[in-house]
Motif scaffolding. Sequence first.
Motif, PDB file in Angstrom:
ATOM      1  N   LYS A 125       1.071  -1.252  -0.077  1.00  0.00           N
ATOM      2  CA  LYS A 125       0.054  -0.143   0.064  1.00  0.00           C
ATOM      3  C   LYS A 125       1.107   1.244  -0.099  1.00  0.00           C
ATOM      4  O   LYS A 125       0.728   2.133  -0.331  1.00  0.00           O
ATOM      5  CB  LYS A 125      -0.764  -0.128   0.593  1.00  0.00           C
ATOM      6  N   HIS A 127       3.806   1.395  -0.910  1.00  0.00           N
ATOM      7  CA  HIS A 127       4.395   1.410  -2.900  1.00  0.00           C
ATOM      8  C   HIS A 127       4.013   2.134  -3.321  1.00  0.00           C
ATOM      9  O   HIS A 127       4.360   3.461  -4.483  1.00  0.00           O
ATOM     10  CB  HIS A 127       4.620   0.202  -3.656  1.00  0.00           C
ATOM     11  N   LYS A 128       2.507   2.402  -3.560  1.00  0.00           N
ATOM     12  CA  LYS A 128       1.641   3.038  -4.529  1.00  0.00           C
ATOM     13  C   LYS A 128       1.611   4.602  -3.907  1.00  0.00           C
ATOM     14  O   LYS A 128       2.091   5.471  -4.881  1.00  0.00           O
ATOM     15  CB  LYS A 128       0.412   2.700  -4.321  1.00  0.00           C
ATOM     16  N   LYS A 129       1.916   5.349  -3.328  1.00  0.00           N
ATOM     17  CA  LYS A 129       2.257   6.556  -2.365  1.00  0.00           C
ATOM     18  C   LYS A 129       3.496   6.811  -2.960  1.00  0.00           C
ATOM     19  O   LYS A 129       4.008   8.304  -3.587  1.00  0.00           O
ATOM     20  CB  LYS A 129       2.125   6.863  -1.404  1.00  0.00           C
ATOM     21  N   MET A 131       5.611   5.896  -5.580  1.00  0.00           N
ATOM     22  CA  MET A 131       5.044   5.386  -7.749  1.00  0.00           C
ATOM     23  C   MET A 131       4.176   6.735  -7.258  1.00  0.00           C
ATOM     24  O   MET A 131       4.826   7.435  -8.371  1.00  0.00           O
ATOM     25  CB  MET A 131       4.504   3.923  -7.625  1.00  0.00           C
ATOM     26  N   GLU A 132       3.365   7.256  -6.676  1.00  0.00           N
ATOM     27  CA  GLU A 132       2.577   8.334  -7.561  1.00  0.00           C
ATOM     28  C   GLU A 132       3.978   9.923  -6.992  1.00  0.00           C
ATOM     29  O   GLU A 132       3.871  10.686  -7.662  1.00  0.00           O
ATOM     30  CB  GLU A 132       1.953   8.632  -6.264  1.00  0.00           C
TER      31      GLU A 132
END
Length: 168
Positions: A125, A127-129, A131-132
């Motif tokens: 979870k 990692h999503k931030k 990546m953004e």
Amino acid sequence: MAKLKLPDFVQVKEVGPRDGFQMEKQFIPTEEKIRIINALSRTGVSAIQVTSVVHPRAAPQLTDAEEVMAKIDRRQGVSYSVLVPNLRGAERAAPMEADEWELMLSVSESHNRANANQSVNESLKGHKKVMELADKNGVKVRGGMATALGCPFEGPLWTSSKSSGSVL
């Protein structure tokens, strides 16, 4: 059993500056790290994992990550990456102008907790931030899986299937 098809191309990434340096007990002077990384850049290797932006308590040897990244001689044809464990690390990495951020994730829960202080799902979870933020900064992101072939705490994480010959 099916024959393994070998790839046409394999990229070797030198991870010694991050993985090797972080294990040393005596602090390696920043200028020495820079000298070693510059020498590695001249060997023909196409990718170097220079450092990590983990919390300084977790890897005191890498507290100079910003200075190292700022002072290395970047050679054309060599990709310079930084290991980024979480959003705080990504925020620290953003001004470093790395060619790539590498995400940190262990396949086993116990190793991920020991390494990242969170569950595998919590890491994913987060990692999503990361990546953004990487997208906002125009940085390529790569992920890898630690302990994929076995965990120092849990042992083997896979077994051969008698019915299909596959693993996992």
